[in-house]
Design an enzyme around this catalytic site. Structure first.
Site, PDB file in Angstrom:
ATOM      1  N   GLU A 134     -11.945   0.925  -2.509  1.00 33.19           N
ATOM      2  CA  GLU A 134     -11.324   1.976  -1.727  1.00 33.19           C
ATOM      3  C   GLU A 134     -11.569   1.698  -0.244  1.00 33.19           C
ATOM      4  O   GLU A 134     -12.479   0.945   0.121  1.00 33.19           O
ATOM      5  CB  GLU A 134     -11.919   3.332  -2.100  1.00 33.19           C
ATOM      6  CG  GLU A 134     -11.691   3.732  -3.545  1.00 33.19           C
ATOM      7  CD  GLU A 134     -10.224   3.979  -3.862  1.00 33.19           C
ATOM      8  OE1 GLU A 134      -9.515   4.541  -3.005  1.00 33.19           O
ATOM      9  OE2 GLU A 134      -9.795   3.594  -4.961  1.00 33.19           O
ATOM     10  N   TYR A 165      -6.634  -7.939  -3.088  1.00 28.44           N
ATOM     11  CA  TYR A 165      -5.623  -7.400  -4.005  1.00 28.44           C
ATOM     12  C   TYR A 165      -4.574  -8.443  -4.364  1.00 28.44           C
ATOM     13  O   TYR A 165      -3.952  -8.354  -5.422  1.00 28.44           O
ATOM     14  CB  TYR A 165      -4.944  -6.184  -3.372  1.00 28.44           C
ATOM     15  CG  TYR A 165      -5.728  -4.905  -3.486  1.00 28.44           C
ATOM     16  CD1 TYR A 165      -5.429  -3.963  -4.464  1.00 28.44           C
ATOM     17  CD2 TYR A 165      -6.772  -4.625  -2.601  1.00 28.44           C
ATOM     18  CE1 TYR A 165      -6.136  -2.774  -4.564  1.00 28.44           C
ATOM     19  CE2 TYR A 165      -7.492  -3.444  -2.688  1.00 28.44           C
ATOM     20  CZ  TYR A 165      -7.172  -2.523  -3.673  1.00 28.44           C
ATOM     21  OH  TYR A 165      -7.887  -1.342  -3.770  1.00 28.44           O
ATOM     22  N   VAL A 199       7.360   4.181  -2.746  1.00 34.24           N
ATOM     23  CA  VAL A 199       6.721   4.735  -3.941  1.00 34.24           C
ATOM     24  C   VAL A 199       5.329   5.190  -3.533  1.00 34.24           C
ATOM     25  O   VAL A 199       4.504   4.378  -3.099  1.00 34.24           O
ATOM     26  CB  VAL A 199       6.654   3.706  -5.080  1.00 34.24           C
ATOM     27  CG1 VAL A 199       6.002   4.330  -6.317  1.00 34.24           C
ATOM     28  CG2 VAL A 199       8.047   3.176  -5.421  1.00 34.24           C
ATOM     29  N   SER A 201       1.943   7.772  -4.572  1.00 28.50           N
ATOM     30  CA  SER A 201       1.289   8.656  -5.542  1.00 28.50           C
ATOM     31  C   SER A 201       0.360   9.653  -4.867  1.00 28.50           C
ATOM     32  O   SER A 201       0.117  10.739  -5.397  1.00 28.50           O
ATOM     33  CB  SER A 201       0.503   7.822  -6.558  1.00 28.50           C
ATOM     34  OG  SER A 201      -0.474   7.024  -5.905  1.00 28.50           O
ATOM     35  N   ASN A 202      -0.188   9.281  -3.725  1.00 22.14           N
ATOM     36  CA  ASN A 202      -1.144  10.143  -3.018  1.00 22.14           C
ATOM     37  C   ASN A 202      -0.515  10.625  -1.721  1.00 22.14           C
ATOM     38  O   ASN A 202      -0.544   9.949  -0.703  1.00 22.14           O
ATOM     39  CB  ASN A 202      -2.438   9.370  -2.742  1.00 22.14           C
ATOM     40  CG  ASN A 202      -3.464  10.195  -1.985  1.00 22.14           C
ATOM     41  OD1 ASN A 202      -3.367  11.422  -1.900  1.00 22.14           O
ATOM     42  ND2 ASN A 202      -4.446   9.531  -1.411  1.00 22.14           N
ATOM     43  N   TYR A 248      10.847  -2.376   1.446  1.00 20.22           N
ATOM     44  CA  TYR A 248       9.888  -1.493   0.776  1.00 20.22           C
ATOM     45  C   TYR A 248       8.831  -1.060   1.779  1.00 20.22           C
ATOM     46  O   TYR A 248       8.264  -1.892   2.512  1.00 20.22           O
ATOM     47  CB  TYR A 248       9.212  -2.209  -0.392  1.00 20.22           C
ATOM     48  CG  TYR A 248       8.169  -1.357  -1.080  1.00 20.22           C
ATOM     49  CD1 TYR A 248       8.547  -0.249  -1.842  1.00 20.22           C
ATOM     50  CD2 TYR A 248       6.811  -1.644  -0.964  1.00 20.22           C
ATOM     51  CE1 TYR A 248       7.586   0.544  -2.456  1.00 20.22           C
ATOM     52  CE2 TYR A 248       5.854  -0.859  -1.584  1.00 20.22           C
ATOM     53  CZ  TYR A 248       6.255   0.235  -2.328  1.00 20.22           C
ATOM     54  OH  TYR A 248       5.306   1.020  -2.944  1.00 20.22           O
ATOM     55  N   ASN A 253      -2.892   4.232   2.783  1.00 25.91           N
ATOM     56  CA  ASN A 253      -3.312   5.617   3.009  1.00 25.91           C
ATOM     57  C   ASN A 253      -4.263   5.757   4.196  1.00 25.91           C
ATOM     58  O   ASN A 253      -4.523   6.859   4.671  1.00 25.91           O
ATOM     59  CB  ASN A 253      -3.939   6.211   1.749  1.00 25.91           C
ATOM     60  CG  ASN A 253      -5.158   5.442   1.271  1.00 25.91           C
ATOM     61  OD1 ASN A 253      -5.926   4.904   2.060  1.00 25.91           O
ATOM     62  ND2 ASN A 253      -5.350   5.390  -0.034  1.00 25.91           N
ATOM     63  N   GLU A 262      -2.168  -3.312  -3.354  1.00 27.79           N
ATOM     64  CA  GLU A 262      -1.082  -3.763  -4.232  1.00 27.79           C
ATOM     65  C   GLU A 262       0.293  -3.351  -3.730  1.00 27.79           C
ATOM     66  O   GLU A 262       1.309  -3.922  -4.167  1.00 27.79           O
ATOM     67  CB  GLU A 262      -1.301  -3.228  -5.649  1.00 27.79           C
ATOM     68  CG  GLU A 262      -0.927  -1.771  -5.899  1.00 27.79           C
ATOM     69  CD  GLU A 262      -1.892  -0.777  -5.276  1.00 27.79           C
ATOM     70  OE1 GLU A 262      -1.517   0.403  -5.122  1.00 27.79           O
ATOM     71  OE2 GLU A 262      -3.029  -1.182  -4.936  1.00 27.79           O
ATOM     72  N   LYS A 263       0.356  -2.390  -2.825  1.00 32.43           N
ATOM     73  CA  LYS A 263       1.656  -1.973  -2.282  1.00 32.43           C
ATOM     74  C   LYS A 263       2.391  -3.160  -1.667  1.00 32.43           C
ATOM     75  O   LYS A 263       3.591  -3.351  -1.895  1.00 32.43           O
ATOM     76  CB  LYS A 263       1.450  -0.863  -1.256  1.00 32.43           C
ATOM     77  CG  LYS A 263       0.742   0.370  -1.799  1.00 32.43           C
ATOM     78  CD  LYS A 263       0.349   1.311  -0.689  1.00 32.43           C
ATOM     79  CE  LYS A 263      -0.474   2.479  -1.221  1.00 32.43           C
ATOM     80  NZ  LYS A 263      -1.778   2.057  -1.781  1.00 32.43           N
TER      81      LYS A 263
END
Length: 367
Positions: A134, A165, A199, A201-202, A248, A253, A262-263
């Site tokens: 993290e 990553y 995309v 998620s957070n 993309y 974050n 991984e983004k």
């Protein structure tokens, strides 16, 4: 954690590193992959070279996984079968503690109190490995672990055990399940049906990436998928979804050194041009060719970035400049958590004599 204060014998090892910088066989970051794949690892900075201080390489070791990351149980890998790393025993049975050569402790569980640290006193010469992937923004209570661990394993290039990553490899005619070949799009496939996708998620209104999205969406359409947008189709994956888009948004974050997740690599695999928000352009260029991505800091305004994306859409020659590099490379994305455990096992084999501790974990990781 300054380079001059982390290890008691660091000055000696630094001299060894200077003398042996071409000796990739003892490079922790490339352990198990350059030799296994037989290809040249490119664009990654050269990590610290660690001396095999005691014992011979590939002597048997036992690694205890103290807690499964985030409480998600998964079977432990066979390092010999997957990565040809022999004489490595992985276990999550706490009864193995007394004879384990090293213990991998995932930060989240001990920081939140869901698990305690292993008991003291630790067995003689046993190493405790601090594992965390993290960012510093989402890594709490670091000060409680000063002087506790012997080795660090993170995405940072200056970790003792460096597992990013993603990797790029220069193509050498070797193809196997470790690498994903990258293709230059043909003329008919250069333009994709849709323009920009994100995309996420957070979603947090406090994130810089959310503010950036709001600004960009004023000028061009951005399709959003994830918890804050439409769900990713059940019959698809993120990579397959992104394959339909020209660009993309690979927005982290939080912005920290080497925190490139991984983004970015999902975009690279999908053949979309990543628009990145994270560390500096210079930091990204340690992992990728400069034309492989578009950094939000390249433009004084978000409006200028939007205009550039629209210009690329209308100019095939300029668009191709961001994609032609792909023909020379393949990529590899780290497999969580099998690759991390096996890489750690190999590192412990080569570091049996290290008993010093990480004294300034907070200062180093937050730097």
């Amino acid at each position: 954690m300054g380079a001059g204060e982390r290890r008691t014998s660091l000055s000696h090892r630094e001299k060894c590193c200077v003398l042996r910088r071409t000796c990739s066989s003892v490079c922790v970051a490339t352990v198990g992959f350059v030799s296994i794949l037989g290809v040249s690892l490119l664009w990654l900075p050269e990590p610290r070279i660690v001396d095999p201080l005691v014992s011979k390489v590939n002597s048997p070791v036992t690694i205890l996984i103290w807690t499964q990351p985030f409480g998600h149980y998964s079977s432990l890998p066979d390092c010999s079968e997957l990565y040809q790393i022999d004489q490595c025993t992985l276990t999550d049975d706490a009864r193995a503690y007394l004879h384990a050569d090293a213990v991998i402790v995932h930060h989240r569980e001990v920081a939140t109190g869901k698990a305690d640290l292993p008991p003291e006193p630790r067995p003689r010469a046993q190493k405790w490995i601090w594992m965390n992937f993290e960012s510093p923004t989402h890594t709490h209570r670091l000060r409680y672990f000063e002087g506790v661990f012997n080795l660090t394993m993170t995405y940072r290039t200056d970790s003792d055990i460096f597992v990013p990553y993603g990797y790029l490899f220069r193509n050498k005619g070797v193809q196997n399940h470790f690498v994903h070949p990258l293709r230059v799009p043909t003329r008919s496939r250069l333009h994709r049906p849709r323009l920009v996708v994100w995309v996420v998620s957070n979603w947090s209104e406090s994130h810089a990436r959310v503010a950036f999205y709001y600004s960009l969406s004023r000028y061009i359409r951005v399709d959003v998928f994830g918890r804050a947008g439409r769900p990713v189709p059940k019959d698809s994956t993120v990579v397959r979804l992104v394959e339909r888009y020209q660009f993309y948004l690979a927005l982290e974050n939080s912005q920290h050194t080497d925190y490139i997740t991984e983004k970015l690599w999902n975009a690279v695999q999908a053949g979309a041009i990543p628009v990145v928000l994270g560390p500096s352009r210079q930091n990204y260029e340690r992992f990728l060719p400069p034309e492989a991505f578009i950094h939000v800091d390249d433009f004084p305004t978000v409006r200028g970035l939007a205009r550039y994306l629209m210009m690329l859409r209308r100019n095939p020659a300029r668009l191709r400049r961001h994609l032609n590099w792909r023909g020379s490379y393949s990529m590899h994305q780290a497999s969580f958590w099998a690759e991390h455990y096996c890489t750690a096992c190999n590192a412990v084999m080569r570091n049996r004599g290290r008993t010093d501790v990480v004294q300034h974990l907070t200062g180093w990781f937050e730097s």
